[in-house]
Design a protein around this motif. Structure first.
Motif, PDB file in Angstrom:
ATOM      1  N   LYS A 187      17.419  44.975  18.905  1.00  0.00           N
ATOM      2  CA  LYS A 187      16.774  44.579  20.155  1.00  0.00           C
ATOM      3  C   LYS A 187      16.199  43.172  19.993  1.00  0.00           C
ATOM      4  O   LYS A 187      15.429  42.897  19.072  1.00  0.00           O
ATOM      5  N   LEU A 219      14.631  39.417  21.913  1.00  0.00           N
ATOM      6  CA  LEU A 219      13.921  38.832  23.040  1.00  0.00           C
ATOM      7  C   LEU A 219      13.978  37.317  22.939  1.00  0.00           C
ATOM      8  O   LEU A 219      13.761  36.753  21.855  1.00  0.00           O
ATOM      9  N   ASP A 275      16.719  40.657  26.028  1.00  0.00           N
ATOM     10  CA  ASP A 275      15.755  40.426  27.094  1.00  0.00           C
ATOM     11  C   ASP A 275      15.337  38.961  27.111  1.00  0.00           C
ATOM     12  O   ASP A 275      15.346  38.289  26.073  1.00  0.00           O
ATOM     13  N   TYR A 305       2.450  42.109  25.611  1.00  0.00           N
ATOM     14  CA  TYR A 305       3.807  42.579  25.894  1.00  0.00           C
ATOM     15  C   TYR A 305       4.548  42.883  24.584  1.00  0.00           C
ATOM     16  O   TYR A 305       5.199  43.928  24.454  1.00  0.00           O
ATOM     17  N   HIS A 340       6.016  46.443  22.828  1.00  0.00           N
ATOM     18  CA  HIS A 340       7.461  46.569  22.616  1.00  0.00           C
ATOM     19  C   HIS A 340       7.799  46.349  21.140  1.00  0.00           C
ATOM     20  O   HIS A 340       8.478  45.386  20.772  1.00  0.00           O
ATOM     21  N   GLU A 386       9.952  47.578  19.469  1.00  0.00           N
ATOM     22  CA  GLU A 386      11.395  47.692  19.192  1.00  0.00           C
ATOM     23  C   GLU A 386      12.069  46.332  19.005  1.00  0.00           C
ATOM     24  O   GLU A 386      13.196  46.262  18.507  1.00  0.00           O
ATOM     25  N   TYR A 387      11.399  45.246  19.394  1.00  0.00           N
ATOM     26  CA  TYR A 387      12.012  43.924  19.192  1.00  0.00           C
ATOM     27  C   TYR A 387      12.064  43.600  17.715  1.00  0.00           C
ATOM     28  O   TYR A 387      11.043  43.543  17.045  1.00  0.00           O
TER      29      TYR A 387
END
Length: 173
Positions: free
Chosen positions: A2, A4, A44, A106, A110, A112-113
Protein backbone atom coordinates in the motif's frame (compact mmCIF):
# COMPACT_ATOMS: atom_id res chain seq x y z
CA UNK A 1 2.24 -2.94 -0.95
CA UNK A 2 0.00 0.00 0.00
CA UNK A 3 1.51 3.31 -1.20
CA UNK A 4 0.66 6.97 -0.71
CA UNK A 5 1.75 10.01 -2.69
CA UNK A 6 1.60 13.37 -0.90
CA UNK A 7 1.60 16.39 -3.21
CA UNK A 8 2.78 19.24 -1.00
CA UNK A 9 1.68 22.80 -1.74
CA UNK A 10 2.10 22.80 -5.52
CA UNK A 11 0.18 26.08 -5.59
CA UNK A 12 0.28 29.05 -7.93
CA UNK A 13 1.85 31.41 -5.40
CA UNK A 14 4.84 29.06 -5.07
CA UNK A 15 5.18 28.53 -8.82
CA UNK A 16 4.44 31.84 -10.56
CA UNK A 17 2.92 33.99 -7.83
CA UNK A 18 4.18 36.04 -4.91
CA UNK A 19 6.76 33.41 -3.83
CA UNK A 20 7.28 31.81 -7.23
CA UNK A 21 10.73 31.06 -8.55
CA UNK A 22 12.34 30.04 -11.82
CA UNK A 23 12.10 26.32 -12.48
CA UNK A 24 9.09 25.62 -10.24
CA UNK A 25 6.81 25.42 -13.28
CA UNK A 26 9.00 22.63 -14.71
CA UNK A 27 7.88 20.33 -11.91
CA UNK A 28 4.31 20.26 -13.24
CA UNK A 29 4.90 17.49 -15.80
CA UNK A 30 6.84 15.13 -13.50
CA UNK A 31 4.37 15.66 -10.64
CA UNK A 32 1.40 14.96 -12.94
CA UNK A 33 3.10 11.82 -14.26
CA UNK A 34 3.65 10.62 -10.71
CA UNK A 35 0.01 11.29 -9.71
CA UNK A 36 -1.20 9.38 -12.77
CA UNK A 37 1.19 6.48 -12.10
CA UNK A 38 -0.03 6.17 -8.51
CA UNK A 39 -3.64 6.21 -9.71
CA UNK A 40 -2.92 3.49 -12.30
CA UNK A 41 -1.18 1.26 -9.76
CA UNK A 42 -3.89 1.58 -7.09
CA UNK A 43 -1.89 3.88 -4.82
CA UNK A 44 -3.48 6.74 -2.97
CA UNK A 45 -2.82 10.44 -3.61
CA UNK A 46 -3.47 13.34 -1.22
CA UNK A 47 -2.74 17.06 -1.48
CA UNK A 48 -1.75 19.73 1.02
CA UNK A 49 -2.55 23.40 0.58
CA UNK A 50 -0.64 26.16 2.32
CA UNK A 51 -3.61 28.19 3.56
CA UNK A 52 -3.54 31.64 5.10
CA UNK A 53 -6.16 34.23 5.99
CA UNK A 54 -6.25 37.97 5.31
CA UNK A 55 -4.46 38.57 8.64
CA UNK A 56 -1.36 36.68 7.45
CA UNK A 57 1.02 39.61 8.08
CA UNK A 58 0.00 39.56 11.77
CA UNK A 59 0.96 35.89 12.23
CA UNK A 60 4.35 34.61 13.37
CA UNK A 61 5.09 33.39 9.85
CA UNK A 62 3.93 36.67 8.35
CA UNK A 63 6.26 38.62 10.60
CA UNK A 64 9.24 36.51 9.51
CA UNK A 65 8.18 36.20 5.86
CA UNK A 66 6.20 39.38 5.13
CA UNK A 67 4.98 38.29 1.70
CA UNK A 68 1.25 37.53 1.60
CA UNK A 69 0.71 34.23 -0.20
CA UNK A 70 -1.77 31.38 -0.49
CA UNK A 71 -4.62 33.44 0.92
CA UNK A 72 -7.66 31.16 1.17
CA UNK A 73 -9.78 31.40 -1.98
CA UNK A 74 -7.30 33.56 -3.92
CA UNK A 75 -5.94 32.56 -7.32
CA UNK A 76 -2.49 32.07 -5.75
CA UNK A 77 -3.97 29.56 -3.28
CA UNK A 78 -5.12 27.26 -6.11
CA UNK A 79 -3.08 24.29 -7.25
CA UNK A 80 -0.92 25.03 -10.27
CA UNK A 81 -1.68 23.87 -13.81
CA UNK A 82 -2.84 20.34 -14.53
CA UNK A 83 -2.20 19.33 -10.91
CA UNK A 84 -5.40 21.18 -10.00
CA UNK A 85 -7.56 18.93 -12.20
CA UNK A 86 -5.82 15.81 -10.89
CA UNK A 87 -6.78 16.74 -7.31
CA UNK A 88 -10.53 16.52 -7.95
CA UNK A 89 -12.15 13.84 -5.84
CA UNK A 90 -9.06 13.25 -3.72
CA UNK A 91 -8.27 13.97 -0.09
CA UNK A 92 -7.19 17.58 0.49
CA UNK A 93 -5.52 18.98 3.59
CA UNK A 94 -5.53 22.72 4.33
CA UNK A 95 -2.68 23.72 6.64
CA UNK A 96 -1.83 27.00 8.31
CA UNK A 97 1.82 26.19 8.89
CA UNK A 98 4.67 24.21 7.36
CA UNK A 99 3.78 20.77 8.67
CA UNK A 100 0.26 19.40 8.34
CA UNK A 101 -1.19 18.03 11.59
CA UNK A 102 -4.15 16.55 9.72
CA UNK A 103 -1.77 14.65 7.42
CA UNK A 104 -0.01 13.25 10.50
CA UNK A 105 -3.37 12.14 11.93
CA UNK A 106 -4.36 10.62 8.57
CA UNK A 107 -1.10 8.63 8.41
CA UNK A 108 -1.50 7.35 11.96
CA UNK A 109 -5.04 6.23 11.07
CA UNK A 110 -3.67 4.35 8.02
CA UNK A 111 -0.84 2.12 9.28
CA UNK A 112 -1.24 -0.02 6.16
CA UNK A 113 0.90 2.43 4.16
CA UNK A 114 4.27 0.82 3.64
CA UNK A 115 5.50 3.69 1.48
CA UNK A 116 4.82 7.44 1.62
CA UNK A 117 6.32 9.59 -1.14
CA UNK A 118 6.35 13.38 -1.08
CA UNK A 119 6.62 15.78 -4.00
CA UNK A 120 5.90 19.49 -4.37
CA UNK A 121 7.05 22.77 -2.88
CA UNK A 122 9.07 24.08 -1.15
CA UNK A 123 11.74 21.44 -0.54
CA UNK A 124 13.50 23.08 2.39
CA UNK A 125 10.31 24.13 4.17
CA UNK A 126 6.99 22.33 3.73
CA UNK A 127 8.23 19.22 1.93
CA UNK A 128 10.84 18.67 4.64
CA UNK A 129 8.41 19.38 7.49
CA UNK A 130 5.85 16.92 6.13
CA UNK A 131 8.43 14.23 5.40
CA UNK A 132 9.48 14.43 9.04
CA UNK A 133 5.84 14.19 10.15
CA UNK A 134 5.35 11.16 7.89
CA UNK A 135 8.45 9.49 9.35
CA UNK A 136 7.14 10.22 12.85
CA UNK A 137 3.62 8.95 12.11
CA UNK A 138 4.76 5.78 10.32
CA UNK A 139 8.28 4.96 11.54
CA UNK A 140 8.35 1.57 9.78
CA UNK A 141 7.12 2.86 6.41
CA UNK A 142 9.60 3.91 3.78
CA UNK A 143 9.39 7.68 3.41
CA UNK A 144 10.60 9.01 0.06
CA UNK A 145 11.15 12.43 -1.49
CA UNK A 146 11.62 12.57 -5.26
CA UNK A 147 14.27 15.21 -5.91
CA UNK A 148 13.04 15.53 -9.51
CA UNK A 149 9.61 16.60 -8.21
CA UNK A 150 10.61 19.19 -5.62
CA UNK A 151 12.64 22.38 -5.56
CA UNK A 152 13.30 25.57 -3.65
CA UNK A 153 14.06 29.16 -4.54
CA UNK A 154 17.52 28.81 -3.00
CA UNK A 155 19.47 25.98 -4.66
CA UNK A 156 21.89 25.66 -1.73
CA UNK A 157 19.07 25.33 0.83
CA UNK A 158 17.33 22.84 -1.46
CA UNK A 159 20.42 20.63 -1.50
CA UNK A 160 20.92 20.98 2.24
CA UNK A 161 17.30 19.97 2.82
CA UNK A 162 17.78 16.82 0.76
CA UNK A 163 20.96 16.04 2.72
CA UNK A 164 19.16 16.50 6.06
CA UNK A 165 16.32 14.27 4.87
CA UNK A 166 18.83 11.53 3.99
CA UNK A 167 20.25 11.90 7.49
CA UNK A 168 16.75 11.35 8.88
CA UNK A 169 16.51 8.07 6.94
CA UNK A 170 14.22 9.48 4.27
CA UNK A 171 14.97 7.96 0.87
CA UNK A 172 15.80 10.74 -1.57
CA UNK A 173 15.29 9.60 -5.16
Amino acid sequence: MKKLLVVVDYQKDFVDGSLGFAGAEQLEGPICEKIEAYARSGGDVVFTFDTHEDDYLNTQEGKKLPVPHCILGSEGWQLYGRVRALSVGRTLFFKKTFGCGELYDYLQAHPEYESVELVGLVSNICVMANAILAKTALPEAEILVDSACTAGADAALHQKALDVLRGLQVTVL
